[in-house]
Design an enzyme around this catalytic site. Structure first.
Site, short mmCIF file in Angstrom:
data_model
loop_
_atom_site.label_atom_id
_atom_site.label_comp_id
_atom_site.label_asym_id
_atom_site.label_seq_id
_atom_site.Cartn_x
_atom_site.Cartn_y
_atom_site.Cartn_z
CD GLU A 66 -13.86 6.91 -4.91
OE1 GLU A 66 -13.15 6.70 -3.92
OE2 GLU A 66 -13.69 6.32 -6.01
CD GLU B 256 -5.22 5.34 0.20
OE1 GLU B 256 -6.07 4.77 -0.50
OE2 GLU B 256 -4.84 4.93 1.31
CD GLU B 257 -3.77 8.76 -7.37
OE1 GLU B 257 -3.42 9.91 -7.72
OE2 GLU B 257 -4.77 8.17 -7.80
CG ASP C 85 -1.58 12.08 -2.58
OD1 ASP C 85 -1.36 10.84 -2.63
OD2 ASP C 85 -2.28 12.65 -3.43
CD1 TRP D 208 -2.60 1.96 1.43
CD2 TRP D 208 -3.27 0.34 0.05
NE1 TRP D 208 -3.83 2.31 0.92
CE2 TRP D 208 -4.26 1.34 0.06
CE3 TRP D 208 -3.46 -0.79 -0.76
CZ2 TRP D 208 -5.43 1.26 -0.70
CZ3 TRP D 208 -4.63 -0.87 -1.51
CH2 TRP D 208 -5.59 0.14 -1.48
#
Ligand SMILES: *[C@@H]1O[C@H](CO)[C@@H](O)[C@H](O)[C@H]1NC(C)=O
Ligand SMILES: *[C@@H]1O[C@H](CO)[C@@H](O)[C@H](O)[C@H]1NC(C)=O
Length: 609
Positions: free
Chosen positions: A432, A209-210, A206, A150
């Site tokens: 989303e 999550e990238e 960030d 992750w």
């Protein structure tokens, strides 16, 4: 007398309303009000459905853990993220403080109890002894570590959690529960503050999550946590020396994201992006302090920098989404994360569009409070887009210019909510994203953060204010920035023994029936039982359960029904085939007593027999 006063108010309101430029916008505003009023309870109940252990869509989640979404595949969001959970619980705490709804308080206590434990769970980011494990982004629904690959660490989580807990801690202090604030809440907050003070000057993934670099949202969240953390420490008879030593350097670093035109949301990383990112709008809304003025140093919603940034970021989505085609400058558009986004092909997000509205509602509040609008060369283009006659200067609240600018700003803010309204299905469900060409919901269903964003937008629109975090006395930027860190001391928080809070026993309880039952296409699972809500053993009145969370590994059927507290009942599951055939579970009948407590929800976890 009371009647007269009310009439006067109505007349004042009418005068105010008729001052708006066109009758058309008057009409759509009424419709928007109605939609917000009807969506609010839907958003709250769908948000609570995703929180363990009694939420309707939280099967397998431990008490107080928030699932990001019930979606288990494409994308799989069936985890508990520290960031999302903290933002959701900050919303719940503020709702609890506004409404006194003790059922929300029970969830808050569960959340805090769960966080005390989560802080001690060793995970791929590390453990508690040096604080490193606190930067772990997500956990399994049962509170165990997630050990897959992750983007980690994510250093906004501890800061956001501290802010959520402090908001509740203040309420405890104000309501004579000071030992709960000092003995239960503070030890958890303390670990998170120590983490921020130690690691703020290291790179982090960030909020999307990238990318691993420095993220504006992370930095501002960390700054806010240290400022209110230090004050909270003082109010429980403690201190936070590391908060005090690091906070000025965070404020200094925060300024460096401003590139002269807008906030470059991601620095210290070669990501090939423009840096235009709703990250910065979310950050400004998070930095909102009702006691602060239009302060650039803390990027208050009404500050010239935050307004200029709002225009640049929202404009970046005008040319790239089909549903924004033909919408003129100065009218609201659908907003996504960042223009280069390719996740699900890059679409607008509900929470991004709602944040764009919320920043402006908070700015409206601030301009009214300050009593004037100052248009600077930095914010001029923002204002000119919504009012072509705007010019630099300071316009006091008694001027007609102020009133015109405020009407234009309110209409503009409402426009973003109207976009969300337009692309929300009639059920009120918020996924989303919504498709950039068709507006249809996309990606994860029932995103918990989408619902929280709706609720905080509605609160800001209503001037239902969150507490101050001390921004107005924390805006002195040091003249020289330096790299810094303070090594923290960490310890497990062991006291989660909540006092007896006043709450009234629930009359009725929403009971969720969960059953693992493998089925083939065309078969449905029902629950039937001895009470009317379960069909009184009449097969034709049995309650059909939902299969949208069914997977091969976890063949879940679930559904809820409301039953009087204390009811003793018997029930069984049954399976109906498309040919009308009925198969019952094996004997004996199952027995259950609906709890008679303050909780208004309960859940059962069964396996087909
Ligand atoms: C650390 O702080 C210094 C001084 O503000 C700054 O130049 C540097 O970019 C920061 N690095 C990170 C990763 O935060
Ligand atoms: C289950 O309940 C039904 C309805 O009261 C009853 O007819 C049936 O005999 C019960 N089954 C058993 C095994 O007790």
């Amino acid at each position: 007398m009371a009647l007269f006063a009310r009439l006067t108010t109505i007349i004042q309101c009418l005068t105010f309303v008729f001052a708006f430029p066109t009758g058309k916008s008057l009409q759509s505003r009424a419709t928007l009000d109605e939609w917000i009023a009807s969506e609010s309870p839907v958003a709250l109940s769908n948000l609570l459905a995703n929180i363990g252990s009694t939420g309707e869509k939280s099967y397998g989640a431990a008490a107080g853990l928030v699932l990001a979404s019930p979606s288990k595949a494409n994308p799989d969001y069936y985890y508990s993220w520290t960031r999302d959970s903290a933002l959701v619980f900050k919303t719940i705490v503020d709702q609890f403080i506004q409404t006194g709804d003790t059922n929300l308080q029970l969830k808050i206590n569960d959340y805090i109890t769960a966080q005390a434990k989560l802080q001690t769970v060793s995970n791929p980011s590390g453990g508690l002894s040096d604080g490193s494990g606190l930067g772990e982004p997500k956990f399994l629904p049962n509170g165990n570590a997630f050990t897959g690959d992750w983007g980690r660490p994510q250093r906004d989580g501890p800061a956001l959690r501290a802010t959520a807990l402090i908001a509740y801690g203040r309420w405890l202090l104000d309501n004579d529960y000071s030992s709960a604030a000092s003995d239960i809440v503070w030890p958890i907050v303390r670990n998170d503050l120590e983490y921020v003070a130690q690691y703020w000057n290291q790179t982090s993934f960030d909020l999307w999550e990238e990318i691993k670099g420095s993220s504006f949202f992370t930095t501002i969240s960390q700054y806010r946590a240290l400022i209110e953390g230090s004050a909270f420490a003082g109010s429980v008879g403690q201190s936070c020396a590391n908060c005090d030593s690091q906070a000025p350097q965070l404020l200094c670093f925060m300024q460096t994201y401003w590139n002269g035109k807008y906030i470059d949301s991601n620095t210290n990383v070669e990501d090939g992006r423009s840096g235009k990112d709703v990250n910065s709008i979310l950050a400004s809304r998070h930095a909102f302090d009702p006691n602060a003025g239009c302060d650039d140093a803390t990027f208050q919603p009404c500050s010239p920098k935050a307004l200029a940034n709002h225009k640049v970021v929202t404009d970046s989505f005008r040319p790239i989404y089909g549903i924004n085609n033909g919408i003129a400058q100065g009218s609201a558009v659908a907003v996504g994360r960042y223009p280069e986004d390719v996740f699900f092909n890059g679409n607008p997000w509900y929470l991004a569009t709602l944040a764009a509205a919320e920043q402006l509602y908070s700015a409206l509040y601030q301009f009214n409070k300050v009593g004037s609008i100052e248009i600077t060369s930095t914010s001029l283009s923002f204002w000119q887009a919504i009012d072509s006659s705007a010019a630099t200067g300071t316009f006091s609240s008694s001027s007609s210019t102020f009133k015109d600018l405020m009407s234009a700003l309110k209409a503009y803010a409402d426009g973003f909510v109207a976009i969300v309204q337009k692309y929300t299905p009639s059920t009120g469900a918020l996924a989303e994203e919504f498709d950039k060409s068709t507006g249809a919901p996309v990606s994860a269903v029932d995103l918990t953060w989408s619902y929280a964003s709706f609720l905080t937008m509605a609160a800001a629109r209503d001037n239902a204010l969150p507490a101050s975090w001390g921004a107005s006395s924390a805006n002195q930027v040091p003249s020289v920035c330096s790299a810094a860190s303070a090594t923290g001391a960490y310890s497990a928080s062991t006291n989660t023994d909540w006092p007896d809070f006043q709450c009234s026993t629930a009359d009725s309880v929403s009971v969720t029936f969960n059953v693992l039952a493998s089925t083939s296409v065309g078969q449905d699972i029902y629950v039937v039982g001895s009470v009317a809500a379960l069909g009184s053993w009449d097969i034709s009145k049995a309650v059909l359960l939902h299969s949208d969370m069914y997977t091969d590994n976890q063949p879940l059927w679930y559904g809820s029904t409301t039953i009087a507290a204390g009811t003793e009942l018997q029930y069984k599951y049954l399976r109906k085939g498309s040919d009308g055939s009925v198969a019952w579970e094996s004997d004996p009948n199952r027995s259950y007593t609906v709890p008679s407590t303050c909780w208004t929800s309960a859940s059962l976890s069964d396996t087909w027999r």
